[in-house]
Design a protein around this motif. Structure first.
Motif, mmCIF file in Angstrom:
data_model
loop_
_atom_site.group_PDB
_atom_site.id
_atom_site.type_symbol
_atom_site.label_atom_id
_atom_site.label_comp_id
_atom_site.label_asym_id
_atom_site.label_seq_id
_atom_site.Cartn_x
_atom_site.Cartn_y
_atom_site.Cartn_z
ATOM 1 N N GLY A 122 -4.982 -8.050 10.040
ATOM 2 C CA GLY A 122 -4.546 -6.708 10.412
ATOM 3 C C GLY A 122 -3.169 -6.765 11.036
ATOM 4 N N HIS A 170 -9.025 -0.810 11.082
ATOM 5 C CA HIS A 170 -8.121 -1.337 10.047
ATOM 6 C C HIS A 170 -7.973 -2.855 10.154
ATOM 7 C CE1 HIS A 170 -7.074 2.818 9.197
ATOM 8 N NE2 HIS A 170 -6.809 2.988 10.482
ATOM 9 N N SER A 204 0.828 -7.121 8.016
ATOM 10 C CA SER A 204 -0.500 -7.699 8.194
ATOM 11 C C SER A 204 -0.353 -9.177 8.507
ATOM 12 C CB SER A 204 -1.326 -7.512 6.914
ATOM 13 O OG SER A 204 -1.540 -6.149 6.671
ATOM 14 N N HIS A 257 -3.489 -3.511 15.602
ATOM 15 C CA HIS A 257 -4.904 -3.413 15.253
ATOM 16 C C HIS A 257 -5.664 -4.673 15.646
ATOM 17 C CE1 HIS A 257 -3.484 -0.354 12.043
ATOM 18 N NE2 HIS A 257 -3.786 0.259 13.174
ATOM 19 N N GLY A 305 -13.742 -2.305 10.447
ATOM 20 C CA GLY A 305 -12.953 -1.623 9.424
ATOM 21 C C GLY A 305 -12.346 -0.328 9.928
ATOM 22 N N ASP A 330 0.828 -1.212 0.000
ATOM 23 C CA ASP A 330 0.000 0.000 0.000
ATOM 24 C C ASP A 330 0.860 1.259 0.000
ATOM 25 O OD1 ASP A 330 -2.274 -1.578 0.042
ATOM 26 O OD2 ASP A 330 -2.371 -1.617 2.234
ATOM 27 N N LYS A 374 4.346 -3.802 11.656
ATOM 28 C CA LYS A 374 3.445 -3.230 10.664
ATOM 29 C C LYS A 374 2.955 -4.251 9.649
ATOM 30 C CE LYS A 374 5.432 1.399 11.016
ATOM 31 N NZ LYS A 374 6.118 2.490 10.307
ATOM 32 N N GLN A 395 -9.902 -6.592 8.947
ATOM 33 C CA GLN A 395 -10.887 -7.267 8.103
ATOM 34 C C GLN A 395 -11.264 -8.609 8.725
ATOM 35 O OE1 GLN A 395 -9.576 -7.745 4.043
ATOM 36 N NE2 GLN A 395 -8.449 -5.798 4.079
#
Length: 656
Positions: A640, A608, A581, A644, A605, A510, A579, A610
């Motif tokens: 996540g 952050h 996922s 998160h 969401g 991203d 960081k 799913q």
């Protein structure tokens, strides 16, 4: 009874100061030095500078030099003999004589001048090697020159330690002592490079066959420390022995595994070494003899740099490489403290001069990280030929690329870049490659490949490579920081140009896409796709369905593969593991706050996170929608980052 309070205080100070250094982009070494001052006698006196703590710090240098030795080989060392015994000897002799003559001219004692000259001739192996490694300059010309000079300095310590007592007392046995020391050095080195090399490989085979990581690690420690101990017995430094051990292991196929295993010991103990150096700083002594210390530092740092530059130019090294080497070595060294202490005990140096010399060497070591960090700017400012060299490089790039139009610019010509180039050539597509490895560029260009030396992160280089005429730009190395720099330049000059970037895994996809990458190819994800495609075909799935599935996953930016369940055997693939996922599971035990609520009401969401799937007794629901109602004993599979996921678990179980 011993208290853990000082240890906790040191660790607390280290974490806080190093974090601050990283945030302001200052070398971490300065943080360790500052921590040493804070906890040492000159600060809060939380820890005493004992011989044990000093020795533990020296072990950090041992592992650092061992790691550097892994980067070398016997043929490479033979090729460096001109640097070690030519440039290194010239630097030590000229620096020693220059300081000695200057001190005598100012009315000082010759023996004191000799001592100060010997101290000034030595540089810090730990600081220079650490900074060159961090800056990826170890294999650059000035990096090789610096390491070669440092190796000779380590050898020169032996006769210096013999000469000082002889000069202070009866020198009748001086020649005999030097001859014995020389024979011991030759004997140990011949033993290590002949017998050691023959025994090391079969011994590592025996250890590796046991398939025990613990045993392999113990064996590495045994080899490193035992060879260092042997060189110490011969009167040489521990660091030199560790360097030899690294070179011997570099000749085996276990080099990379050893380098990975030794890193935690090296980094922690080397940090402790810098803390012990910081503990030596005494502000009271500095204030008391300020002008004497100032004079010593004013002579030591610029004077040593000038001597090193002059010697390097005498040996016909390029001006910019000579200046980079001079600035890298323009500080006192850790062995200087040993020589000063010995000279003080022998009465060769007055107490006031001894304290001033110790403080000035320490200050020069504190200055070194800043000096090395500013080296590129100083070289551009002082060496006109560096500008000429850069202009020549740009001219070569421009001439090589001017006949190309609608070509692919390949940033990085390593294994991936070369494979890409071969595929493009098969399709008769025009390409132009940039790389920062001079040896690779020289060999590839000699073979006829369209590659030149150049930093793709610089605006002028990309323009010279034909960025305005290119059809695509491909970044083939997995370095997010360098890739972002190239993306910034390319987006400014050609926002319409398609850019493809390689990365290791999904952690920075991203970020790179936000930076301007049109496509991000993640190695781990592509490897998973290939494994999945072969497995699907082996299980009888038609080829067209397999290709459709692979295309679908790529179009969704690997969303199917994002995150995974982590285990203790997983290697960290990204620099910042927190960081990345990952997949995590949450069991909704009876009484959980989220039971009876819809997923839409929880709005995971916003955190952050799913919801990839929900497992129930009746089966598994993939990709549940917002209307899905949670029940007791549901197991939610979440995607996540670690932070998160923790927040989502708290919301699901406790409603906060």
């Amino acid at each position: 009874m011993h208290s853990l309070a000082p240890v906790v205080a040191i660790l607390f100070a280290a974490v806080g100061v190093i974090t601050l250094c990283r945030a302001v982009k200052v070398p971490a070494m300065l943080g360790y030095l500052l921590v040493g001052f804070i906890v040492g006698p000159g600060g809060f006196a939380l820890i005493a500078g004992t011989d044990q703590s000093q020795f533990l710090g020296e072990i950090g240098i041992v592992f650092m030099m061992f790691t550097i030795g892994l980067e070398f080989s016997l043929p490479k060392l033979r090729a460096m003999r001109r640097i070690v015994f030519g440039l290194g000897a010239g630097q030590v002799v000229v620096t020693l004589l220059a300081v000695m003559v200057l001190f005598i001219a100012l009315g000082g004692r010759p023996l004191t001048g000799f001592t100060l000259g010997a101290v000034a001739a030595l540089s810090s192996t730990a600081i220079v090697s650490k900074l060159l490694t961090e800056r990826l300059e170890l294999n650059a010309p000035h990096g090789q020159m610096s390491i070669g000079v440092l190796l000779f300095q380590d050898l020169a310590v032996v006769p210096m330690l013999i000469l000082l007592p002889a000069l202070a007392g009866n020198a009748e046995t001086l020649a005999l002592d030097l001859a014995i020391a020389f024979l011991k050095v030759v004997l140990v080195m011949v033993l290590l490079f002949t017998v050691g090399q023959k025994l090391l490989r079969p011994w590592f085979h025996v250890v590796a066959r046991q398939r025990s990581g613990e045993l392999f690690m113990i064996n590495v420690l045994l080899i490193t420390l035992s060879i260092s101990w042997l060189t110490e017995l011969a009167g040489l430094s521990l660091a030199l022995g560790a360097f030899v051990a690294g070179m011997l292991i570099a000749e085996t196929e276990y080099r990379y595994q050893v380098e990975e295993d030794i890193r935690p010991f090296r980094d922690i103990l080397l940090g402790f070494f810098f803390i012990t150096i910081g503990m030596r700083l005494d502000l009271a002594a500095l204030a008391e003899r300020f002008w004497l210390v100032f004079a010593f530092v004013a002579v030591l740092v610029p004077g040593k740099a000038i001597v090193m530059f002059a010697v390097a130019r005498t040996f016909r090294y390029r001006a910019n490489d000579a200046l980079r080497t001079a600035l890298a070595l323009a500080q006192g060294g850790e062995f200087g403290f040993v020589l000063i202490a010995l000279a003080g005990n022998l009465g060769l140096v007055a107490p006031a001069i001894e304290q001033a010399a110790i403080t000035s060497v320490l200050i020069s070591m504190l200055m070194s990280p800043f000096l090395i960090q500013q080296t590129p700017r100083l070289v551009r400012l002082l060496i006109r030929s560096d500008w000429v060299s850069q202009a020549a490089d740009l001219h070569q790039i421009l001439v090589s690329s001017m006949m190309r139009n609608e070509h692919a610019i390949i940033c990085g010509y390593g294994r991936s870049g070369q494979a890409l180039a071969r595929l493009l050539e098969k399709e008769d597509m025009s390409l132009f490659a940039l790389d920062l490895d001079p040896e690779r560029v020289r060999e590839a260009a000699a073979a006829g490949d369209a590659v030149v030396f150049g930093d793709a992160g610089k605006r002028e280089v990309l323009l010279a490579a034909g960025l305005m005429r290119a059809k695509v730009l491909v970044i083939t190395f997995a370095d997010t920081h360098a890739s972002m720099q190239i993306l910034r330049v390319a987006q400014t000059l050609r926002p319409d140009l398609p850019i493809i970037v390689r990365t290791v895994d999904d952690s920075d996809i991203d970020l790179l896409r936000e930076g301007g990458a049109d496509e991000v190819v993640a190695e781990v994800m592509e490897g998973s796709l290939m494994l999945a495609s072969h497995a699907l075909m082996a299980m009888g799935v038609p080829m067209n369905r397999v290709l459709r599935r692979i295309r679908s996953v790529r179009e969704e930016r690997y969303s199917l593969f994002r995150g995974f369940f982590r285990g203790i055997t997983d290697d960290t693939l990204a620099l910042d593991d927190s960081k990345q996922s990952r997949l995590g599971t949450v069991l909704l035990a009876p009484g959980a706050a989220s039971i009876g609520q819809c997923l839409g009401e929880l709005d995971l969401g916003a955190l952050h996170v799913q919801v990839r799937a929900v497992k129930r007794k009746q089966g598994r629901v993939i990709g549940p929608d917002d209307a899905f109602v949670l029940q007791a004993d549901d197991v939610l599979v979440l995607l996540g980052s670690a932070e998160h996921l923790a927040a989502a678990e708290l919301l699901l179980l406790e409603g906060v």
